[in-house]
Design an enzyme around this catalytic site. Structure first.
Site, PDB file in Angstrom:
ATOM      1  N   LYS A 266       4.758  -6.118 -10.321  1.00 41.81           N
ATOM      2  CA  LYS A 266       5.837  -5.147 -10.438  1.00 41.81           C
ATOM      3  C   LYS A 266       7.135  -5.809  -9.982  1.00 41.81           C
ATOM      4  O   LYS A 266       7.154  -6.604  -9.049  1.00 41.81           O
ATOM      5  CB  LYS A 266       5.547  -3.911  -9.587  1.00 41.81           C
ATOM      6  CG  LYS A 266       4.240  -3.209  -9.945  1.00 41.81           C
ATOM      7  CD  LYS A 266       4.057  -1.889  -9.221  1.00 41.81           C
ATOM      8  CE  LYS A 266       4.101  -1.978  -7.712  1.00 41.81           C
ATOM      9  NZ  LYS A 266       3.057  -2.885  -7.144  1.00 41.81           N
TER      10      LYS A 266
ATOM     11  N   SER B  13       0.846  -1.192   0.000  1.00 46.33           N
ATOM     12  CA  SER B  13       0.000   0.000   0.000  1.00 46.33           C
ATOM     13  C   SER B  13       0.883   1.245   0.000  1.00 46.33           C
ATOM     14  O   SER B  13       2.092   1.174   0.172  1.00 46.33           O
ATOM     15  CB  SER B  13      -0.921  -0.012   1.217  1.00 46.33           C
ATOM     16  OG  SER B  13      -1.815  -1.103   1.167  1.00 46.33           O
ATOM     17  N   GLY B  14       0.243   2.406  -0.181  1.00 45.64           N
ATOM     18  CA  GLY B  14       0.979   3.656  -0.229  1.00 45.64           C
ATOM     19  C   GLY B  14       1.156   4.206  -1.624  1.00 45.64           C
ATOM     20  O   GLY B  14       1.702   5.300  -1.794  1.00 45.64           O
ATOM     21  N   HIS B  15       0.683   3.440  -2.642  1.00 45.60           N
ATOM     22  CA  HIS B  15       0.804   3.866  -4.034  1.00 45.60           C
ATOM     23  C   HIS B  15      -0.555   4.232  -4.636  1.00 45.60           C
ATOM     24  O   HIS B  15      -0.693   4.329  -5.853  1.00 45.60           O
ATOM     25  CB  HIS B  15       1.443   2.768  -4.872  1.00 45.60           C
ATOM     26  CG  HIS B  15       2.734   2.268  -4.334  1.00 45.60           C
ATOM     27  ND1 HIS B  15       3.827   3.091  -4.130  1.00 45.60           N
ATOM     28  CD2 HIS B  15       3.120   1.020  -3.925  1.00 45.60           C
ATOM     29  CE1 HIS B  15       4.823   2.373  -3.639  1.00 45.60           C
ATOM     30  NE2 HIS B  15       4.419   1.126  -3.488  1.00 45.60           N
TER      31      HIS B  15
ATOM     32  N   HIS C 246       9.209   3.727  -3.787  1.00 48.19           N
ATOM     33  CA  HIS C 246       9.326   3.530  -2.338  1.00 48.19           C
ATOM     34  C   HIS C 246      10.370   4.470  -1.750  1.00 48.19           C
ATOM     35  O   HIS C 246      10.786   4.306  -0.610  1.00 48.19           O
ATOM     36  CB  HIS C 246       9.719   2.086  -2.013  1.00 48.19           C
ATOM     37  CG  HIS C 246       8.859   1.061  -2.648  1.00 48.19           C
ATOM     38  ND1 HIS C 246       9.150   0.508  -3.882  1.00 48.19           N
ATOM     39  CD2 HIS C 246       7.698   0.506  -2.240  1.00 48.19           C
ATOM     40  CE1 HIS C 246       8.202  -0.355  -4.197  1.00 48.19           C
ATOM     41  NE2 HIS C 246       7.317  -0.380  -3.221  1.00 48.19           N
TER      42      HIS C 246
END
Length: 331
Positions: free
Chosen positions: A105, A55-57, A219
């Site tokens: 990815k 998560s975070g994207h 990241h």
């Protein structure tokens, strides 16, 4: 750290609950293990295109679940790969018998965990294929990868292959299309500031007020160079030239240009950068036929941007134009 959260330990779970409340017509959310599934999954007779990652994207990947794109997304903790059992649960929830294509990815944890899930599902009789996206031209190896990183090209691949699956293409055809996109797409990004992972509480790296990082990863992984901040014209040129040289893209090529915000860069600046990219491409005779501008693959609140170019053909263009209905992408 200033964030609109309750507890770093529950931020992903609570975000998914909010997403489910916002889009009950498009998707279903499970929290143990965490996965986001198309509301009508499994769709009889159709290949399920499944992706995921840390998560975070956002909106990658859950924001792309829905008709014309993904059958399911598997979110891990922030910047952390999802576990094999979560990926396997997504396969089981979406497989109608026509097979599953995993879009992965190129990060070591993602590759390992998705491959493990594919093997386990295969032992139970499912036909599961995997395609690895590695479009970042900035560096060959990085903090989380062996080989090139998977970045903005992932969004374009998920849209194109998702459209083909929606139209009834079989698993062999979906896999071939995915590999064609991987072969024809290149990306590169940059950062002005670092992201702050909730459970860490401090920025992932430090940049001085007059510095930028060229070739950053999603990241916050190191890029090609840390340099003094320059003008938008020069930033876009520094991103575009390595992309053009890598494939290479040539005069007369028709492309999709994707200008992406890393999360903290506003559209005011992003459209400015996009206009510069269009001008530079026109000067080289590269014809922009399709465009996407916005925050579609982000790194939390990082200020920065990335450019992605996909060399189009008639079929890829038609599939890009095909209808899509997801939380983040719809036409």
């Amino acid at each position: 750290m200033k964030k609109i959260i309750n507890d770093p330990a529950t931020v992903v779970e609570q975000s998914l609950q909010g997403m489910a409340a916002a889009h009950p017509d498009l998707l279903r959310v499970r929290t143990d293990p965490a996965l986001v599934v198309r509301a009508d999954a499994p769709v009889s007779g159709k290949v399920a295109v499944v992706s995921g990652g840390g998560s975070g994207h956002e909106p990658l990947h859950a924001g792309f679940v829905g008709p014309g794109m993904l059958a399911a997304a598997v979110p891990g903790a922030v910047f952390t790969s999802p576990t094999p059992d979560a990926v396997q649960a997504a396969i089981e929830a979406t497989n109608s018998g026509a097979g599953v294509l995993l879009v992965v990815k190129n990060y070591t944890g993602d590759v390992l965990n998705f491959e493990t899930a594919a093997e386990l599902a295969g032992l139970e009789g499912a036909d599961v294929r995997s395609v690895i996206v590695d479009d970042d031209v900035a560096v060959k190896d990085s903090t989380h990868t062996a080989g090139r990183r998977g970045v903005g090209g992932t969004v374009l691949l998920e849209k194109i292959v998702g459209a083909a699956a929606e139209q009834g293409a079989d698993l062999d055809r979906c896999e071939e299309l995915a590999r064609r996109v991987v072969a024809r797409v290149r990306s590169m990004g940059m950062a002005l500031t670092a992201p702050t992972v909730p459970h860490a509480g401090v920025p992932s790296f430090e940049l001085a007020a007059d510095e930028m990082e060229i070739g950053i990863g999603i990241h916050g992984e190191p890029g090609r160079a840390r340099e003094p901040l320059v003008s938008a014209d020069e930033i876009v040129r520094r991103l575009l030239e390595p992309i053009l040289e890598d494939l290479p893209f040539e005069s007369g090529d028709e492309v999709l240009l994707f200008t992406n915000s890393m999360g903290g860069t506003p559209l005011l600046e992003l459209y400015l950068a996009h206009g510069i990219a269009e001008r530079l491409l026109a000067e080289r005779g590269v014809q922009v036929r399709r465009r996407l501008v916005g925050p579609y693959i982000t790194s939390l609140e990082m200020q920065g941007m990335s450019l992605t170019l996909l060399k189009l053909d008639d079929e890829l263009t038609e599939l890009w134009d095909a209808p899509v209905r997801t939380a983040a992408l719809h036409w």
